[in-house]
Design a protein around this motif. Structure first.
Motif, mmCIF file in Angstrom:
data_model
loop_
_atom_site.group_PDB
_atom_site.id
_atom_site.type_symbol
_atom_site.label_atom_id
_atom_site.label_comp_id
_atom_site.label_asym_id
_atom_site.label_seq_id
_atom_site.Cartn_x
_atom_site.Cartn_y
_atom_site.Cartn_z
ATOM 1 N N MET A 87 14.743 -28.264 0.791
ATOM 2 C CA MET A 87 15.935 -28.520 1.589
ATOM 3 C C MET A 87 17.167 -28.368 0.694
ATOM 4 N N ILE A 88 18.183 -27.684 1.197
ATOM 5 C CA ILE A 88 19.387 -27.541 0.382
ATOM 6 C C ILE A 88 20.438 -28.567 0.815
ATOM 7 N N VAL A 89 21.277 -28.931 -0.131
ATOM 8 C CA VAL A 89 22.317 -29.935 0.122
ATOM 9 C C VAL A 89 23.667 -29.261 -0.093
ATOM 10 N N ILE A 90 24.524 -29.329 0.925
ATOM 11 C CA ILE A 90 25.839 -28.689 0.790
ATOM 12 C C ILE A 90 26.932 -29.757 0.864
ATOM 13 N N PRO A 91 27.544 -30.051 -0.285
ATOM 14 C CA PRO A 91 28.543 -31.132 -0.319
ATOM 15 C C PRO A 91 29.866 -30.725 0.325
ATOM 16 N N GLU A 92 30.695 -31.732 0.548
ATOM 17 C CA GLU A 92 31.978 -31.536 1.249
ATOM 18 C C GLU A 92 32.841 -30.452 0.577
ATOM 19 N N HIS A 93 32.921 -30.477 -0.769
ATOM 20 C CA HIS A 93 33.828 -29.522 -1.424
ATOM 21 C C HIS A 93 33.390 -28.079 -1.196
ATOM 22 N N LEU A 94 32.073 -27.864 -1.065
ATOM 23 C CA LEU A 94 31.589 -26.504 -0.831
ATOM 24 C C LEU A 94 31.868 -26.081 0.622
ATOM 25 N N VAL A 95 31.728 -27.041 1.546
ATOM 26 C CA VAL A 95 32.065 -26.743 2.952
ATOM 27 C C VAL A 95 33.542 -26.367 3.041
ATOM 28 N N GLU A 96 34.378 -27.134 2.333
ATOM 29 C CA GLU A 96 35.831 -26.852 2.355
ATOM 30 C C GLU A 96 36.125 -25.444 1.838
ATOM 31 N N ARG A 97 35.360 -25.002 0.846
ATOM 32 C CA ARG A 97 35.606 -23.683 0.260
ATOM 33 C C ARG A 97 35.070 -22.566 1.169
ATOM 34 N N LEU A 98 33.916 -22.804 1.783
ATOM 35 C CA LEU A 98 33.233 -21.704 2.476
ATOM 36 C C LEU A 98 33.576 -21.588 3.960
ATOM 37 N N PHE A 99 33.859 -22.710 4.604
ATOM 38 C CA PHE A 99 33.986 -22.683 6.072
ATOM 39 C C PHE A 99 35.432 -22.376 6.441
ATOM 40 N N THR A 100 35.744 -21.101 6.427
ATOM 41 C CA THR A 100 37.101 -20.647 6.729
ATOM 42 C C THR A 100 37.338 -20.658 8.238
ATOM 43 N N ALA A 101 38.607 -20.452 8.606
ATOM 44 C CA ALA A 101 38.941 -20.395 10.038
ATOM 45 C C ALA A 101 38.192 -19.249 10.724
ATOM 46 N N GLU A 102 38.048 -18.125 10.030
ATOM 47 C CA GLU A 102 37.327 -16.979 10.628
ATOM 48 C C GLU A 102 35.863 -17.344 10.839
ATOM 49 N N ALA A 103 35.258 -17.965 9.808
ATOM 50 C CA ALA A 103 33.839 -18.328 9.910
ATOM 51 C C ALA A 103 33.631 -19.325 11.046
ATOM 52 N N ALA A 104 34.537 -20.294 11.158
ATOM 53 C CA ALA A 104 34.411 -21.309 12.208
ATOM 54 C C ALA A 104 34.575 -20.673 13.590
ATOM 55 N N ASN A 141 32.461 -33.604 7.481
ATOM 56 C CA ASN A 141 33.847 -33.991 7.770
ATOM 57 C C ASN A 141 34.769 -32.795 7.997
ATOM 58 N N HIS A 142 34.843 -31.923 6.988
ATOM 59 C CA HIS A 142 35.645 -30.702 7.138
ATOM 60 C C HIS A 142 35.063 -29.833 8.255
ATOM 61 N N LEU A 143 33.764 -29.811 8.315
ATOM 62 C CA LEU A 143 33.059 -29.026 9.341
ATOM 63 C C LEU A 143 33.514 -29.431 10.751
ATOM 64 N N THR A 144 33.624 -30.744 10.988
ATOM 65 C CA THR A 144 34.027 -31.231 12.315
ATOM 66 C C THR A 144 35.446 -30.795 12.649
ATOM 67 N N ALA A 145 36.356 -30.952 11.689
ATOM 68 C CA ALA A 145 37.751 -30.578 11.954
ATOM 69 C C ALA A 145 37.855 -29.076 12.227
ATOM 70 N N MET A 146 37.129 -28.286 11.444
ATOM 71 C CA MET A 146 37.216 -26.833 11.596
ATOM 72 C C MET A 146 36.548 -26.351 12.881
ATOM 73 N N ARG A 147 35.432 -26.950 13.246
ATOM 74 C CA ARG A 147 34.757 -26.489 14.477
ATOM 75 C C ARG A 147 35.533 -26.927 15.725
ATOM 76 N N THR A 148 36.238 -28.070 15.613
ATOM 77 C CA THR A 148 37.051 -28.543 16.735
ATOM 78 C C THR A 148 38.281 -27.643 16.894
ATOM 79 N N ALA A 149 38.882 -27.291 15.762
ATOM 80 C CA ALA A 149 40.032 -26.381 15.805
ATOM 81 C C ALA A 149 39.602 -25.004 16.314
ATOM 82 N N ALA A 150 38.415 -24.584 15.919
ATOM 83 C CA ALA A 150 37.926 -23.273 16.368
ATOM 84 C C ALA A 150 37.723 -23.258 17.890
#
Ligand code: NAD
Length: 321
Positions: free
Chosen positions: A1-18, A104-113
């Motif tokens: 199982m891989i673990v993806i911390p908040e800072h990596l989500v912040e870096r990778l989950f761009t507005a386009e990706a979301a 956390n960042h994921l929720t904000a970005m997916r809601t904005a998307a």
């Protein structure tokens, strides 16, 4: 199982990706290839916290899993975000846990998307002024994602707590767009697109505030009892949502449906507009409304996208359970 911390989500989950992840999963929901399972959400009787679990499965994208977390109102004093969550993904072929992704960042970005998808498909092409109702944590994410969808020249903003508006103005300035704090009647008179993203339990935006042709993305109401719009405004609009069952129970439409002003069968799915199965805006004069309630599948699609991007990005933290 891989673990993806908040800072990596912040870096990778761009507005386009979301945007890509949310648009695709709304389409899958509309084709009945993806399903949200019943939500569990309650006060836990400790730290005034609300905790919940949202889960689902997207057979098209093979995203299976859950998001667990909630709202801890005392967190701000501890230097933490009040909303806390994590997504657990499972391998759809074996059922083995495959990833845990900070939410956390994921929720904000997916809601904005979600509101961005609604703006892309439902707002007038010539929309130039964006209205923001709300200036909390989510508002900046909402505004940034919305600004990508049309050639907005100006943002007009209103908030119950006006001292929060300069923070939103700074975000607009960083995006290169003018920002003006205004009263609600001016906001409605000027804005071509309005996003509501507050924790309100009473109507803020009324039918008389809003001009013909406006698109409204009502994003704050995600719980029974919350409310941002006058039911008369909801009744006057062509209404779309992420999921009808949530819209009428915990979304903005709960009030207009309870008042007998709107029927569940009158509410369209945004996913059907994305796939082309349903028409979106029918005229330049109609008011369109997107009731964004927030579904598990947005979280799962977003987390699956982050996992995909993380695999491409390099070494991952992996654990054997
Ligand atoms: P926040 O606490 O950072 O900000 C709250 C905002 O609501 C502020 O603008 C505040 O001034 C305003 N507000 C507070 N009480 C109010 C009241 N009684 N009347 C009118 N305005 C009031 O919260 P946030 O993280 O920005 O979240 C805003 C809302 O969005 C919350 O209700 C949250 O549950 C909801 N939300 C929805 C989704 C979704 O998918 N639809 C996802 C995340 C958050």
């Amino acid at each position: 199982m891989i673990v993806i911390p908040e800072h990596l989500v912040e870096r990778l989950f761009t507005a386009e990706a979301a945007f890509e992840a949310v648009e695709a999963v709304f389409a899958a929901m509309s084709r009945r290839e993806a399903e949200n399972f019943p939500v569990v959400r309650d006060m836990i009787g400790h730290a005034d916290a609300v905790y919940g679990i949202k889960s689902g499965f997207d057979r098209a994208g093979l995203a299976l899993g859950l998001k667990a977390g909630g709202y801890w109102p005392g967190n701000a004093e501890k230097g933490l975000t009040n909303h806390q969550s994590a997504v657990l993904l499972f391998d759809a072929d074996t059922g083995r846990p495959s990833a845990i992704v900070s939410g956390n960042h994921l929720t904000a970005m997916r809601t904005a998307a979600a509101s961005a998808v609604s703006i892309r498909y439902l707002a007038r092409p010539d929309a130039r002024v964006l209205g923001m109702v709300g200036a909390g944590h989510q508002a900046a994410f909402q505004m940034r994602a919305a600004l990508r969808q049309r050639h907005f020249e100006k943002v007009v903003g209103w908030n119950l707590h006006p001292e929060m508006l300069p923070g939103l103005a700074a975000v607009a300035q960083a995006e290169g767009v003018a920002f003006e704090a205004v009263e609600l009647d001016r906001l409605g008179a000027e804005a071509d697109v309005i996003i509501t993203i507050t924790s309100s339990f009473a109507p803020i935006l009324l039918a008389e505030h809003v001009k013909p042709g406006t698109h409204i993305a009502a994003m704050g109401t995600d719980t029974r009892g919350k409310q941002e719009l006058d039911p008369g405004l909801v009744a006057a609009a062509s209404v779309f949502t992420d999921e009808v069952a949530q819209s009428i129970s915990i979304g903005e439409c709960q009030h207009a449906v309870a008042a007998g002003l709107v029927l569940a069968e009158d509410i369209g799915e945004i996913g059907a507009v994305v796939t082309g199965a349903a028409a979106g805006r029918r005229s330049l004069e109609e008011i369109t409304l997107f009731d964004g309630t927030g579904v598990a599948l947005q979280d799962l699609a977003g987390a699956a996208k982050v996992v995909e991007l993380a695999r491409d990005a390099g070494p991952l933290v992996s654990v054997d359970l």
